[in-house]
Design a protein around this motif. Structure first.
Motif, short mmCIF file in Angstrom:
data_model
loop_
_atom_site.label_atom_id
_atom_site.label_comp_id
_atom_site.label_asym_id
_atom_site.label_seq_id
_atom_site.Cartn_x
_atom_site.Cartn_y
_atom_site.Cartn_z
N LYS A 22 -114.41 -24.92 29.91
CA LYS A 22 -115.55 -24.04 30.17
C LYS A 22 -115.13 -22.61 30.55
O LYS A 22 -115.64 -21.67 29.96
N PRO A 23 -114.21 -22.40 31.50
CA PRO A 23 -113.81 -21.03 31.82
C PRO A 23 -113.12 -20.33 30.64
O PRO A 23 -113.34 -19.14 30.40
N LEU A 24 -112.30 -21.08 29.91
CA LEU A 24 -111.63 -20.50 28.76
C LEU A 24 -112.63 -20.08 27.69
O LEU A 24 -112.51 -19.00 27.10
N LYS A 25 -113.65 -20.90 27.48
CA LYS A 25 -114.69 -20.56 26.51
C LYS A 25 -115.45 -19.31 26.93
O LYS A 25 -115.74 -18.44 26.11
N ASN A 26 -115.76 -19.18 28.22
CA ASN A 26 -116.46 -18.00 28.72
C ASN A 26 -115.63 -16.74 28.56
O ASN A 26 -116.15 -15.70 28.17
N VAL A 27 -114.34 -16.83 28.84
CA VAL A 27 -113.46 -15.67 28.71
C VAL A 27 -113.34 -15.25 27.24
O VAL A 27 -113.43 -14.06 26.91
N LEU A 28 -113.14 -16.22 26.36
CA LEU A 28 -113.02 -15.89 24.93
C LEU A 28 -114.33 -15.35 24.36
O LEU A 28 -114.32 -14.45 23.52
N GLU A 29 -115.46 -15.84 24.85
CA GLU A 29 -116.75 -15.31 24.40
C GLU A 29 -116.93 -13.87 24.89
O GLU A 29 -117.40 -13.01 24.14
N PHE A 30 -116.54 -13.60 26.13
CA PHE A 30 -116.62 -12.24 26.68
C PHE A 30 -115.75 -11.28 25.87
O PHE A 30 -116.19 -10.18 25.52
N ILE A 31 -114.53 -11.71 25.54
CA ILE A 31 -113.63 -10.86 24.75
C ILE A 31 -114.20 -10.64 23.35
O ILE A 31 -114.14 -9.52 22.83
N SER A 32 -114.77 -11.66 22.74
CA SER A 32 -115.30 -11.50 21.38
C SER A 32 -116.50 -10.57 21.34
O SER A 32 -116.67 -9.81 20.39
N TYR A 34 -117.09 -7.98 23.39
CA TYR A 34 -116.63 -6.60 23.51
C TYR A 34 -115.80 -6.16 22.33
O TYR A 34 -115.78 -4.99 21.98
N TRP A 35 -115.10 -7.09 21.66
CA TRP A 35 -114.37 -6.73 20.45
C TRP A 35 -115.35 -6.33 19.35
O TRP A 35 -115.13 -5.36 18.62
N PHE A 36 -116.46 -7.06 19.22
CA PHE A 36 -117.48 -6.70 18.24
C PHE A 36 -118.10 -5.35 18.58
O PHE A 36 -118.31 -4.52 17.70
N ARG A 37 -118.42 -5.13 19.85
CA ARG A 37 -119.01 -3.85 20.26
C ARG A 37 -118.05 -2.70 19.99
O ARG A 37 -118.47 -1.60 19.59
N PHE A 38 -116.75 -2.93 20.20
CA PHE A 38 -115.74 -1.90 19.95
C PHE A 38 -115.68 -1.56 18.46
O PHE A 38 -115.66 -0.39 18.08
N ALA A 39 -115.68 -2.57 17.60
CA ALA A 39 -115.65 -2.34 16.16
C ALA A 39 -116.94 -1.67 15.69
O ALA A 39 -116.90 -0.74 14.87
N PHE A 40 -118.08 -2.09 16.23
CA PHE A 40 -119.36 -1.50 15.85
C PHE A 40 -119.45 -0.05 16.30
O PHE A 40 -120.06 0.78 15.63
N SER A 41 -118.83 0.28 17.44
CA SER A 41 -118.87 1.67 17.91
C SER A 41 -118.12 2.58 16.95
O SER A 41 -118.52 3.74 16.75
N PHE A 42 -117.05 2.10 16.34
CA PHE A 42 -116.34 2.93 15.37
C PHE A 42 -117.15 3.08 14.09
O PHE A 42 -117.10 4.14 13.44
N LEU A 43 -117.92 2.08 13.72
CA LEU A 43 -118.83 2.23 12.59
C LEU A 43 -119.88 3.29 12.89
O LEU A 43 -120.16 4.15 12.05
N VAL A 44 -120.42 3.26 14.10
CA VAL A 44 -121.42 4.27 14.51
C VAL A 44 -120.79 5.66 14.52
O VAL A 44 -121.39 6.63 14.04
N LEU A 45 -119.57 5.77 15.04
CA LEU A 45 -118.89 7.07 15.05
C LEU A 45 -118.66 7.59 13.63
O LEU A 45 -118.82 8.78 13.36
N TYR A 46 -118.25 6.70 12.74
CA TYR A 46 -118.02 7.12 11.36
C TYR A 46 -119.32 7.59 10.70
O TYR A 46 -119.34 8.65 10.06
#
Length: 87
Positions: A22-32, A34-46
């Motif tokens: 359960k904690p590992l799943k929560n951490v990996l979900e949190f990372i995923s 923010y990783w999506f938000r980070f990639a989407f922010s570069f799309l918005v910047l472009y």
């Protein structure tokens, strides 16, 4: 030096297998998320760079701008856009 990375990787795998999922799943979900938000922010910047480029406004596409939009969201987008217009 070559031994450190495999030892750490094997240690991480063993800890992941032994601990509760359960904690590992929560951490990996949190990372995923923010990783999506980070990639989407570069799309918005472009898209902002291309769109504003037609009007002669330069919008920087760099790590700092991407992190601002990732962390702040819409206010970060507005601040980057305002800085691009004012500067």
């Amino acid at each position: 030096m070559k031994v450190i990375l495999p030892v750490l990787l094997i240690g991480f795998i063993l800890i992941a297998l032994l601990m509760d999922k359960k904690p590992l799943k929560n951490v990996l979900e949190f990372i995923s998320v923010y990783w999506f938000r980070f990639a989407f922010s570069f799309l918005v910047l472009y898209l902002l760079n291309v769109g504003a480029g037609f009007f002669g406004v330069y919008v920087p596409i760099n790590m700092a701008s991407g992190l601002v939009i990732t962390i702040l969201g819409v206010p970060g987008f507005a601040s980057i856009f305002a800085l691009a217009i004012l500067l």
